[in-house]
Scaffold this motif. Structure first.
Motif, PDB file in Angstrom:
ATOM      1  N   GLU A 146       1.009  -1.084  -0.165  1.00 50.51           N
ATOM      2  CA  GLU A 146       0.100   0.078  -0.060  1.00 50.51           C
ATOM      3  C   GLU A 146       0.792   1.351  -0.036  1.00 50.51           C
ATOM      4  OE1 GLU A 146      -3.251   0.669  -0.275  1.00 50.51           O
ATOM      5  OE2 GLU A 146      -3.358  -1.537  -0.567  1.00 50.51           O
ATOM      6  N   ASN A 147       1.916   1.380   0.790  1.00 52.25           N
ATOM      7  CA  ASN A 147       2.679   2.309   0.991  1.00 52.25           C
ATOM      8  C   ASN A 147       3.465   2.743  -0.651  1.00 52.25           C
ATOM      9  OD1 ASN A 147       2.004   2.816   3.433  1.00 52.25           O
ATOM     10  ND2 ASN A 147       3.813   1.566   4.437  1.00 52.25           N
ATOM     11  N   GLU A 148       3.688   4.113  -0.857  1.00 52.62           N
ATOM     12  CA  GLU A 148       4.247   4.382  -1.808  1.00 52.62           C
ATOM     13  C   GLU A 148       5.253   5.457  -1.676  1.00 52.62           C
ATOM     14  OE1 GLU A 148       1.288   3.996  -5.791  1.00 52.62           O
ATOM     15  OE2 GLU A 148       0.204   4.851  -3.927  1.00 52.62           O
ATOM     16  N   GLY A 149       5.834   6.024  -2.713  1.00 53.62           N
ATOM     17  CA  GLY A 149       6.845   7.170  -2.556  1.00 53.62           C
ATOM     18  C   GLY A 149       8.151   6.695  -2.450  1.00 53.62           C
ATOM     19  N   VAL A 150       9.050   7.612  -1.760  1.00 56.66           N
ATOM     20  CA  VAL A 150      10.603   7.458  -1.794  1.00 56.66           C
ATOM     21  C   VAL A 150      11.328   7.247  -0.365  1.00 56.66           C
ATOM     22  CG1 VAL A 150      12.671   8.765  -2.144  1.00 56.66           C
ATOM     23  CG2 VAL A 150      10.852   9.231  -3.607  1.00 56.66           C
ATOM     24  N   LEU A 151      11.917   6.258  -0.435  1.00 54.19           N
ATOM     25  CA  LEU A 151      12.495   5.651   0.954  1.00 54.19           C
ATOM     26  C   LEU A 151      13.371   6.799   1.482  1.00 54.19           C
ATOM     27  CD1 LEU A 151      13.464   2.003  -0.301  1.00 54.19           C
ATOM     28  CD2 LEU A 151      11.581   2.756   1.361  1.00 54.19           C
ATOM     29  N   PRO A 152      13.666   6.745   2.762  1.00 57.29           N
ATOM     30  CA  PRO A 152      14.384   7.840   3.180  1.00 57.29           C
ATOM     31  C   PRO A 152      15.973   7.587   3.014  1.00 57.29           C
ATOM     32  CG  PRO A 152      13.759   6.072   4.923  1.00 57.29           C
ATOM     33  CD  PRO A 152      12.839   6.037   3.662  1.00 57.29           C
ATOM     34  N   GLY A 153      16.706   8.615   3.052  1.00 59.90           N
ATOM     35  CA  GLY A 153      18.069   8.406   2.575  1.00 59.90           C
ATOM     36  C   GLY A 153      18.519   9.190   1.392  1.00 59.90           C
ATOM     37  N   PRO A 154      19.700   9.233   1.185  1.00 63.08           N
ATOM     38  CA  PRO A 154      20.185  10.367  -0.003  1.00 63.08           C
ATOM     39  C   PRO A 154      20.063   9.719  -1.463  1.00 63.08           C
ATOM     40  CG  PRO A 154      21.944   9.379   0.841  1.00 63.08           C
ATOM     41  CD  PRO A 154      21.106   8.950   1.938  1.00 63.08           C
ATOM     42  N   ILE A 155      19.797   8.383  -1.589  1.00 66.74           N
ATOM     43  CA  ILE A 155      19.668   7.785  -2.683  1.00 66.74           C
ATOM     44  C   ILE A 155      18.370   8.170  -3.496  1.00 66.74           C
ATOM     45  CG2 ILE A 155      19.543   5.469  -4.019  1.00 66.74           C
ATOM     46  CD1 ILE A 155      21.327   4.262  -1.864  1.00 66.74           C
ATOM     47  N   HIS A 156      17.390   8.541  -2.586  1.00 73.58           N
ATOM     48  CA  HIS A 156      15.975   8.747  -3.266  1.00 73.58           C
ATOM     49  C   HIS A 156      15.400   7.539  -3.972  1.00 73.58           C
ATOM     50  CE1 HIS A 156      16.862  13.309  -2.888  1.00 73.58           C
ATOM     51  NE2 HIS A 156      16.777  12.855  -1.364  1.00 73.58           N
ATOM     52  N   LEU A 157      15.329   6.531  -3.382  1.00 70.19           N
ATOM     53  CA  LEU A 157      15.070   5.286  -4.137  1.00 70.19           C
ATOM     54  C   LEU A 157      13.548   5.278  -3.896  1.00 70.19           C
ATOM     55  CD1 LEU A 157      16.325   2.761  -5.573  1.00 70.19           C
ATOM     56  CD2 LEU A 157      16.048   1.658  -3.551  1.00 70.19           C
ATOM     57  N   HIS A 158      12.713   4.866  -5.173  1.00 68.76           N
ATOM     58  CA  HIS A 158      11.172   4.831  -5.194  1.00 68.76           C
ATOM     59  C   HIS A 158      11.175   3.320  -4.790  1.00 68.76           C
ATOM     60  CE1 HIS A 158       9.833   8.616  -6.749  1.00 68.76           C
ATOM     61  NE2 HIS A 158      10.978   8.794  -7.254  1.00 68.76           N
ATOM     62  N   ARG A 159       9.795   3.260  -4.045  1.00 67.83           N
ATOM     63  CA  ARG A 159       9.412   2.072  -3.729  1.00 67.83           C
ATOM     64  C   ARG A 159       8.929   1.367  -4.985  1.00 67.83           C
ATOM     65  NH1 ARG A 159       7.507   1.031   2.025  1.00 67.83           N
ATOM     66  NH2 ARG A 159       7.477   2.616   3.229  1.00 67.83           N
ATOM     67  N   LYS A 160       8.992   0.178  -5.128  1.00 66.43           N
ATOM     68  CA  LYS A 160       8.730  -0.797  -6.196  1.00 66.43           C
ATOM     69  C   LYS A 160       7.253  -1.588  -5.968  1.00 66.43           C
ATOM     70  CE  LYS A 160      13.307  -0.454  -8.361  1.00 66.43           C
ATOM     71  NZ  LYS A 160      14.006   0.220  -7.337  1.00 66.43           N
ATOM     72  N   ALA A 161       7.417  -2.039  -4.821  1.00 66.91           N
ATOM     73  CA  ALA A 161       6.482  -3.123  -4.516  1.00 66.91           C
ATOM     74  C   ALA A 161       4.858  -2.890  -5.054  1.00 66.91           C
ATOM     75  CB  ALA A 161       6.341  -3.420  -3.042  1.00 66.91           C
ATOM     76  N   PRO A 162       4.336  -1.711  -4.821  1.00 66.95           N
ATOM     77  CA  PRO A 162       2.832  -1.420  -5.307  1.00 66.95           C
ATOM     78  C   PRO A 162       2.899  -1.665  -7.018  1.00 66.95           C
ATOM     79  CG  PRO A 162       3.527   0.138  -3.779  1.00 66.95           C
ATOM     80  CD  PRO A 162       4.699  -0.484  -3.909  1.00 66.95           C
ATOM     81  N   ASN A 163       3.918  -1.168  -7.530  1.00 65.22           N
ATOM     82  CA  ASN A 163       3.876  -1.363  -8.864  1.00 65.22           C
ATOM     83  C   ASN A 163       3.906  -2.689  -9.383  1.00 65.22           C
ATOM     84  OD1 ASN A 163       3.256   1.584  -9.446  1.00 65.22           O
ATOM     85  ND2 ASN A 163       5.563   2.123  -9.763  1.00 65.22           N
ATOM     86  N   TYR A 164       5.032  -3.564  -8.868  1.00 65.09           N
ATOM     87  CA  TYR A 164       4.977  -4.744  -9.062  1.00 65.09           C
ATOM     88  C   TYR A 164       3.869  -5.468  -8.959  1.00 65.09           C
ATOM     89  CZ  TYR A 164      10.156  -4.971 -10.232  1.00 65.09           C
ATOM     90  OH  TYR A 164      11.133  -4.805 -10.778  1.00 65.09           O
ATOM     91  N   TYR A 165       3.118  -5.286  -7.757  1.00 64.58           N
ATOM     92  CA  TYR A 165       2.050  -5.904  -7.317  1.00 64.58           C
ATOM     93  C   TYR A 165       0.898  -5.767  -8.539  1.00 64.58           C
ATOM     94  CZ  TYR A 165      -2.147  -7.543  -4.754  1.00 64.58           C
ATOM     95  OH  TYR A 165      -3.311  -8.314  -4.377  1.00 64.58           O
ATOM     96  N   VAL A 166       0.635  -4.593  -9.104  1.00 66.55           N
ATOM     97  CA  VAL A 166      -0.338  -3.985  -9.995  1.00 66.55           C
ATOM     98  C   VAL A 166       0.086  -4.818 -11.279  1.00 66.55           C
ATOM     99  CG1 VAL A 166      -1.375  -2.232 -11.218  1.00 66.55           C
ATOM    100  CG2 VAL A 166      -1.016  -2.087  -8.910  1.00 66.55           C
ATOM    101  N   LYS A 167       1.233  -4.807 -11.759  1.00 66.43           N
ATOM    102  CA  LYS A 167       1.635  -5.263 -13.002  1.00 66.43           C
ATOM    103  C   LYS A 167       1.688  -6.970 -13.006  1.00 66.43           C
ATOM    104  CE  LYS A 167       5.014  -1.508 -14.176  1.00 66.43           C
ATOM    105  NZ  LYS A 167       6.045  -0.927 -14.498  1.00 66.43           N
ATOM    106  N   ALA A 168       1.930  -7.367 -11.887  1.00 62.96           N
ATOM    107  CA  ALA A 168       1.972  -8.979 -11.675  1.00 62.96           C
ATOM    108  C   ALA A 168       0.593  -9.485 -11.994  1.00 62.96           C
ATOM    109  CB  ALA A 168       2.450  -9.420 -10.593  1.00 62.96           C
TER     110      ALA A 168
END
Length: 411
Positions: free
Chosen positions: A179-201
């Motif tokens: 359910e959670n979306e957005g960017v993970l904390p930290g300087p990399i600014h890594l986007h969460r992927k799980a919601p998109n992978y779930y929808v696409k799968a």
């Protein structure tokens, strides 16, 4: 070996060795020196090298700073002999006189040690009389029992209530991560992927959908861990997505009951415990083979049991899960449990299912035993240079610089 309660710890990420362990040590030390007026905590080796990215200082100060001012000293170049994750806690009185100090090590999975022959006051007793897979398999074969029944024999019926809580915590972590979306904390600014992978799968046909959902579930927990959410060490925070990814998929897509899932968790815990006892589950000590590799072995054995594997097939699945991660380095970019850690959880989850299939197609006979792979993993970890063991000074982390887009890039 210790209880599975010591392996499956429920807590907040992002790191069992870098946040859960130091926080626990801070609590113990604060109780010993309740009258302290200031604290100095010195972090050594790997713990200092990646501590800022893992929020080690935050975890310690959350405990000590409300009591008295706390200073953190970073000594990344100094490695103490017993373990790379070393800490020295010092307490001072109102006249700045040293009240006492304590050197302690965070040895992985949130566990602490004072060194050789450690006798921490909070240390739990051994509950397992055997600590190798070969001995346990022989016992199970002699009495006609499964691995989970050996857990029941040693731990008693109370363990099942605890493992049910573990399973429920894992499920919540998966569902929050989806359910959670957005960017993970930290300087990399890594986007969460799980919601998109779930929808696409969900839009693919069965064969691809199954693989995509496993990715999504493992990513979900790993991303929750990276953002400081509540997870279960399995066996560590950095590898906490592998087992939930596999078991959540099997429960949802193969209609496996909670009772059978919890029994599989017991077998997985037994596998992880064997490695913890005879080698290490600390990335700072043996590299990522001790975290993601062990998690894969645990998930491999658990899934093989759920698909009706024999004792030898389950052992074979676990052996492959660990063997094919031998030599894996721990080189987190920016000292964060994000790159390559999160993707590694997703790939290890699918590799665990592949190990299960390979083992169940076999007769369970194979040349290299799980116990031997554990020995080799320990030796390999010792041979790895320190820059490949959670120091962020080598491998993928070496010379990494986050590329920033300037305004001209958008013109």
């Amino acid at each position: 070996m210790k209880s599975l309660r010591e392996l499956y710890r429920i807590g907040k990420g992002p790191s069992s060795s870098h946040t859960m362990g130091p926080r626990k040590a801070a609590i113990i030390f604060s109780e010993r020196y309740k009258g302290a007026r200031s604290y100095i905590v010195t972090l050594y080796g790997s713990l200092a090298a990646t501590g800022k990215g893992h929020l080690t200082d935050v975890a310690i100060k959350e405990v000590l700073s409300p009591i008295a001012p706390t200073k953190i000293v970073w000594e990344a170049a100094t490695f103490l002999d017993f373990h790379p994750n070393a800490m020295k806690y010092q307490a001072y009185d109102e006249n700045n006189n040293l009240m006492g100090e304590w050197t302690v090590y965070s040895v992985g999975g949130g566990a602490l040690s004072e060194g050789e022959n450690s006798k921490l006051s909070n240390s739990s007793p051994d509950v397992y009389t055997m600590s190798t897979m070969s001995d346990i398999m022989e016992w199970c074969d002699h009495y006609g029992k499964d691995y989970w029944e050996y857990v029941d024999e040693c731990e008693g019926p109370e363990i099942w209530d605890y493992l049910q809580v573990v399973w429920e915590t894992m499920q919540r972590a998966v569902e929050r991560g989806l359910e959670n979306e957005g960017v993970l904390p930290g300087p990399i600014h890594l986007h969460r992927k799980a919601p998109n992978y779930y929808v696409k799968a969900s839009g693919f046909k069965a064969s691809l959908q199954s693989r995509g959902l496993v990715y999504a579930y493992a990513l979900a927990v790993s991303e929750e861990n990276a953002s400081g959410g509540e997870i279960v060490t399995a066996p560590t925070c950095g590898s906490s997505g592998v087992i939930p990814g596999v078991l959540y998929h099997l429960a949802k897509n193969h209609n496996i009951s909670d009772k059978r899932i919890v029994r599989a968790l017991a077998t997985a815990g037994l596998i992880g415990n064997i490695v913890k006892e005879n080698a290490s589950i600390s990335g700072a000590e043996v590299g990522c083979q001790g975290e993601v590799g062990v998690a894969c072995a645990m998930a491999s054995g658990a899934s093989c049991q759920l698909f009706g594997g024999s004792l030898s097939q389950i052992e074979y699945a676990a052996e492959m899960g660990l063997e094919h991660h031998l030599g894996m380095t721990c080189d987190p970019i920016c000292g964060l449990v994000q790159i390559p850690c999160i993707e590694r959880n997703a790939f290890a989850a699918t590799r665990a299912l592949d190990s299960n299939i390979y083992a169940t197609f076999s007769d369970g006979k194979h040349r290299v035993s799980f116990d031997h792979v554990v020995e080799v993993m320990k030796e390999t970890g010792k041979d790895l240079p320190s820059l490949y063991k959670e120091t962020s000074t080598g491998g993928l982390a070496k010379d990494f610089k986050r590329k920033k887009k300037t305004e001209s890039n958008w013109e």
